[in-house]
Design a protein around this motif. Structure first.
Motif, PDB file in Angstrom:
ATOM      1  N   VAL A 282       0.842  -1.203   0.000  1.00 24.05           N
ATOM      2  CA  VAL A 282       0.000   0.000   0.000  1.00 24.05           C
ATOM      3  C   VAL A 282       0.877   1.253   0.000  1.00 24.05           C
ATOM      4  O   VAL A 282       0.598   2.226  -0.704  1.00 24.05           O
ATOM      5  CB  VAL A 282      -0.946   0.001   1.219  1.00 24.05           C
ATOM      6  CG1 VAL A 282      -1.695   1.331   1.323  1.00 24.05           C
ATOM      7  CG2 VAL A 282      -1.946  -1.143   1.121  1.00 24.05           C
ATOM      8  N   GLY A 283       1.943   1.207   0.789  1.00 21.70           N
ATOM      9  CA  GLY A 283       2.866   2.344   0.803  1.00 21.70           C
ATOM     10  C   GLY A 283       3.525   2.561  -0.546  1.00 21.70           C
ATOM     11  O   GLY A 283       3.643   3.699  -1.018  1.00 21.70           O
ATOM     12  N   LEU A 284       3.933   1.445  -1.196  1.00 16.88           N
ATOM     13  CA  LEU A 284       4.635   1.554  -2.476  1.00 16.88           C
ATOM     14  C   LEU A 284       3.707   1.945  -3.620  1.00 16.88           C
ATOM     15  O   LEU A 284       4.036   2.825  -4.419  1.00 16.88           O
ATOM     16  CB  LEU A 284       5.305   0.214  -2.801  1.00 16.88           C
ATOM     17  CG  LEU A 284       5.993   0.117  -4.163  1.00 16.88           C
ATOM     18  CD1 LEU A 284       7.156   1.104  -4.255  1.00 16.88           C
ATOM     19  CD2 LEU A 284       6.488  -1.310  -4.417  1.00 16.88           C
ATOM     20  N   TYR A 285       2.539   1.307  -3.693  1.00 14.17           N
ATOM     21  CA  TYR A 285       1.687   1.452  -4.873  1.00 14.17           C
ATOM     22  C   TYR A 285       0.612   2.535  -4.740  1.00 14.17           C
ATOM     23  O   TYR A 285       0.016   2.920  -5.741  1.00 14.17           O
ATOM     24  CB  TYR A 285       1.007   0.117  -5.200  1.00 14.17           C
ATOM     25  CG  TYR A 285       1.971  -0.978  -5.577  1.00 14.17           C
ATOM     26  CD1 TYR A 285       2.809  -0.856  -6.683  1.00 14.17           C
ATOM     27  CD2 TYR A 285       2.064  -2.145  -4.825  1.00 14.17           C
ATOM     28  CE1 TYR A 285       3.698  -1.859  -7.025  1.00 14.17           C
ATOM     29  CE2 TYR A 285       2.944  -3.153  -5.169  1.00 14.17           C
ATOM     30  CZ  TYR A 285       3.756  -3.006  -6.265  1.00 14.17           C
ATOM     31  OH  TYR A 285       4.642  -4.005  -6.609  1.00 14.17           O
ATOM     32  N   ILE A 288       2.953   6.546  -1.917  1.00 16.96           N
ATOM     33  CA  ILE A 288       4.038   7.279  -2.588  1.00 16.96           C
ATOM     34  C   ILE A 288       3.571   7.879  -3.913  1.00 16.96           C
ATOM     35  O   ILE A 288       3.827   9.067  -4.174  1.00 16.96           O
ATOM     36  CB  ILE A 288       5.268   6.360  -2.770  1.00 16.96           C
ATOM     37  CG1 ILE A 288       5.880   6.047  -1.400  1.00 16.96           C
ATOM     38  CG2 ILE A 288       6.310   7.020  -3.676  1.00 16.96           C
ATOM     39  CD1 ILE A 288       7.049   5.089  -1.442  1.00 16.96           C
ATOM     40  N   PRO A 289       2.884   7.124  -4.802  1.00 14.44           N
ATOM     41  CA  PRO A 289       2.358   7.759  -6.023  1.00 14.44           C
ATOM     42  C   PRO A 289       1.387   8.905  -5.729  1.00 14.44           C
ATOM     43  O   PRO A 289       1.397   9.917  -6.429  1.00 14.44           O
ATOM     44  CB  PRO A 289       1.638   6.599  -6.739  1.00 14.44           C
ATOM     45  CG  PRO A 289       2.344   5.380  -6.275  1.00 14.44           C
ATOM     46  CD  PRO A 289       2.687   5.657  -4.844  1.00 14.44           C
ATOM     47  N   GLU A 290       0.543   8.751  -4.699  1.00 14.44           N
ATOM     48  CA  GLU A 290      -0.373   9.836  -4.341  1.00 14.44           C
ATOM     49  C   GLU A 290       0.396  11.091  -3.945  1.00 14.44           C
ATOM     50  O   GLU A 290       0.048  12.204  -4.351  1.00 14.44           O
ATOM     51  CB  GLU A 290      -1.270   9.394  -3.186  1.00 14.44           C
ATOM     52  CG  GLU A 290      -2.290  10.466  -2.789  1.00 14.44           C
ATOM     53  CD  GLU A 290      -2.889  10.219  -1.429  1.00 14.44           C
ATOM     54  OE1 GLU A 290      -4.039  10.630  -1.206  1.00 14.44           O
ATOM     55  OE2 GLU A 290      -2.200   9.616  -0.568  1.00 14.44           O
ATOM     56  N   ILE A 360       5.044   4.255   5.944  1.00 11.44           N
ATOM     57  CA  ILE A 360       4.456   5.311   5.102  1.00 11.44           C
ATOM     58  C   ILE A 360       2.962   5.038   4.907  1.00 11.44           C
ATOM     59  O   ILE A 360       2.128   5.945   5.012  1.00 11.44           O
ATOM     60  CB  ILE A 360       5.175   5.373   3.745  1.00 11.44           C
ATOM     61  CG1 ILE A 360       6.606   5.890   3.921  1.00 11.44           C
ATOM     62  CG2 ILE A 360       4.417   6.274   2.760  1.00 11.44           C
ATOM     63  CD1 ILE A 360       7.446   5.805   2.660  1.00 11.44           C
ATOM     64  N   GLY A 361       2.644   3.778   4.634  1.00 12.36           N
ATOM     65  CA  GLY A 361       1.244   3.427   4.425  1.00 12.36           C
ATOM     66  C   GLY A 361       0.392   3.614   5.659  1.00 12.36           C
ATOM     67  O   GLY A 361      -0.708   4.179   5.598  1.00 12.36           O
ATOM     68  N   ILE A 362       0.893   3.190   6.823  1.00 18.77           N
ATOM     69  CA  ILE A 362       0.092   3.256   8.032  1.00 18.77           C
ATOM     70  C   ILE A 362      -0.051   4.692   8.546  1.00 18.77           C
ATOM     71  O   ILE A 362      -1.111   5.092   9.038  1.00 18.77           O
ATOM     72  CB  ILE A 362       0.669   2.322   9.130  1.00 18.77           C
ATOM     73  CG1 ILE A 362      -0.411   2.014  10.163  1.00 18.77           C
ATOM     74  CG2 ILE A 362       1.888   2.925   9.795  1.00 18.77           C
ATOM     75  CD1 ILE A 362      -0.011   0.926  11.144  1.00 18.77           C
ATOM     76  N   VAL A 363       0.997   5.489   8.402  1.00 15.30           N
ATOM     77  CA  VAL A 363       0.903   6.896   8.809  1.00 15.30           C
ATOM     78  C   VAL A 363      -0.056   7.650   7.895  1.00 15.30           C
ATOM     79  O   VAL A 363      -0.828   8.509   8.334  1.00 15.30           O
ATOM     80  CB  VAL A 363       2.305   7.550   8.810  1.00 15.30           C
ATOM     81  CG1 VAL A 363       2.191   9.070   8.953  1.00 15.30           C
ATOM     82  CG2 VAL A 363       3.149   6.980   9.938  1.00 15.30           C
ATOM     83  N   ARG A 364      -0.038   7.304   6.609  1.00 10.85           N
ATOM     84  CA  ARG A 364      -0.917   7.973   5.645  1.00 10.85           C
ATOM     85  C   ARG A 364      -2.389   7.815   6.006  1.00 10.85           C
ATOM     86  O   ARG A 364      -3.194   8.746   5.812  1.00 10.85           O
ATOM     87  CB  ARG A 364      -0.643   7.389   4.247  1.00 10.85           C
ATOM     88  CG  ARG A 364      -1.699   7.671   3.189  1.00 10.85           C
ATOM     89  CD  ARG A 364      -1.808   9.156   2.884  1.00 10.85           C
ATOM     90  NE  ARG A 364      -2.864   9.421   1.931  1.00 10.85           N
ATOM     91  CZ  ARG A 364      -4.168   9.525   2.240  1.00 10.85           C
ATOM     92  NH1 ARG A 364      -4.552   9.372   3.496  1.00 10.85           N
ATOM     93  NH2 ARG A 364      -5.056   9.782   1.308  1.00 10.85           N
ATOM     94  N   PHE A 365      -2.787   6.661   6.559  1.00 10.12           N
ATOM     95  CA  PHE A 365      -4.210   6.393   6.785  1.00 10.12           C
ATOM     96  C   PHE A 365      -4.599   6.339   8.262  1.00 10.12           C
ATOM     97  O   PHE A 365      -5.689   5.881   8.585  1.00 10.12           O
ATOM     98  CB  PHE A 365      -4.594   5.071   6.115  1.00 10.12           C
ATOM     99  CG  PHE A 365      -4.527   5.120   4.623  1.00 10.12           C
ATOM    100  CD1 PHE A 365      -5.494   5.777   3.884  1.00 10.12           C
ATOM    101  CD2 PHE A 365      -3.458   4.540   3.938  1.00 10.12           C
ATOM    102  CE1 PHE A 365      -5.430   5.843   2.503  1.00 10.12           C
ATOM    103  CE2 PHE A 365      -3.393   4.592   2.559  1.00 10.12           C
ATOM    104  CZ  PHE A 365      -4.374   5.249   1.840  1.00 10.12           C
ATOM    105  N   SER A 366      -3.727   6.809   9.136  1.00  9.84           N
ATOM    106  CA  SER A 366      -4.022   6.727  10.568  1.00  9.84           C
ATOM    107  C   SER A 366      -4.479   8.050  11.165  1.00  9.84           C
ATOM    108  O   SER A 366      -4.788   8.110  12.356  1.00  9.84           O
ATOM    109  CB  SER A 366      -2.779   6.247  11.327  1.00  9.84           C
ATOM    110  OG  SER A 366      -1.728   7.197  11.203  1.00  9.84           O
TER     111      SER A 366
END
Length: 425
Positions: A282-285, A288-290, A360-366
């Protein structure tokens, strides 16, 4: 015709033509979809031939075909072969058409916000698995397409049609269960928030208990019987029918295959490392692209707002995630991210890469409990029953990029998800 309508019409025509050109390039570059069968395609084709014998397969075949996922894609592929005799090409072409429809629907979702739609499509196409699964004789795109339709109709409050789409998605792949369950959790959480709000209001304004009880009873009853809550519940419960029918999580012939993941051979077996790897994907795909597509200014900003990142909550998340990676290291996985990790000289650096991406993924959606939070949470939970593979992130990516394109990814209440121009039923 107004200027804005004319601009929207031009945008739709331009987007449609560009989309056709992109798909034609992919179609031609892959030898008109006539390339040699690869990976899972040969055994998927053998299963398809079994389903091609009749329009409606018999119960014995439905219970004993040698695959792990539910049978709807094989029924569709089988009837394509029975009617058109197109071989693997027909199934590949169907996947590509469904993929084309997904990009068109996202692109046309809100023409007045065409920049967001175009950037969302770019983000989706940046995932290497989107075109790969759209051009192979795989079952993923059919399942993803029904999940996508489920969310499109959910956003418009066509809840019955949305539920049917999710039921078809689960009939294509069991793990699509996560999406109606995430909507159900989202809706239940909204009911809980409303009740807390009423209690606070009572304490603040000293409302009489009798008045509050009547109001609470009516509101709770309306919420419980709301189609926004009932329909995803019905869709989620459809998985029980398949478990009873298969007498397990998949056909016994599929579970008996030598390459069946250990975690899927037992109903109660779980693999937390799969969830950690999924979070890294989720962090990679997506995350980061977002960031690169929608928040470009941050990348070139002379300074980063450190106080917003260096918070106690983020440090706590980083520590908990680190502990999980130490206890359940995702050393066995498959996909592009795994190939990148294996280039690194040792497992420590590979796990560090996965950890950073997962963080990165978990911080983005927490930062808030919104629709995206529930989708990610339920996905990570159910991924403990799947082999860690990058491609399993694709349905989530399609949903996230769609919600991003219509500015609904960060909504905290379901009612805000309905865009003003969409009718309610």
């Amino acid at each position: 015709m107004e200027l804005s309508q004319l601009q929207n019409r031009r945008y739709k025509i331009f987007f449609f033509l560009i989309n056709i050109i992109i798909y034609l390039i992919v179609f031609i570059s892959l030898n008109w979809l006539q390339f040699t069968p690869k990976s899972d395609e040969p055994h998927y084709w053998k299963t398809t031939l079994l389903f091609a014998k009749s329009l409606i397969p018999d119960l014995n075949l439905l219970k004993n075909y040698g695959e792990l996922n539910t049978p709807l894609p094989f029924i569709i592929f089988g009837n394509l072969e029975r009617i058109f005799k197109g071989g693997i090409f027909a199934g590949r072409l169907l996947n590509m058409i469904l993929s084309f429809w997904i990009t068109c629907i996202i692109g046309f979702a809100q023409p007045e916000h065409r920049k967001s739609s175009v950037l969302a499509i770019c983000g989706l196409l940046l995932c290497p698995y989107y075109f790969r699964l759209s051009t192979y004789f795989y079952t993923d795109i059919i399942a993803t397409f029904f999940v996508f339709l489920g969310f499109v109709f959910y956003i418009r409050s066509f809840n019955i049609i949305s539920s049917i789409a999710f039921i078809l998605a689960i009939a294509s792949r069991q793990y699509m269960l996560v999406f109606p369950v995430s909507i159900l959790a989202f809706e239940l959480f909204d009911v809980f928030k409303n009740q807390l709000y009423i209690l606070r209001k009572r304490n603040k304004h000293h409302i009489k208990d009798s008045q509050l009880k009547n109001k609470n009873h009516n509101q709770i009853e309306n919420n419980i019987f709301s189609t926004r809550l009932v329909m995803p519940l019905i869709a989620s419960l459809s998985i029980l029918g398949w478990f009873i029918f298969f007498n397990g999580i998949a056909p016994q012939a599929g579970l008996a295959r030598t390459n069946t993941p250990e975690v899927q051979q037992s109903l109660f077996s779980v693999a937390p490392d799969s969830s950690l790897y999924f979070l890294a994907c989720v962090g990679l795909y997506f995350a980061i692209p977002e960031l690169c597509l929608f928040y470009t200014r941050l990348l070139f900003s002379p300074h980063i707002n450190a106080p917003k990142l260096l918070t106690l909550k983020n440090f706590s998340l980083a520590f908990i995630l680190l502990m999980l990676f130490m206890i359940f290291p995702p050393l066995q996985s498959h996909g592009l991210l795994t190939n990148i990790g294996q280039i690194l000289p040792n497992n420590f650096l590979m796990l560090t890469l996965y950890y950073v991406l997962a963080l990165i993924g978990i911080v983005r959606f927490s930062h808030r409990i919104d629709i995206a939070f529930w989708i990610l949470l339920v996905n990570c939970t159910l991924m403990m029953k799947a082999f860690p593979w990058d491609k399993y992130v694709l349905p989530l990516l399609v949903v996230f990029w769609y919600l991003k394109s219509i500015h609904c990814l960060h909504q905290e209440t379901p009612h805000n998800l309905t865009c003003p121009k969409y009718s309610q039923i």
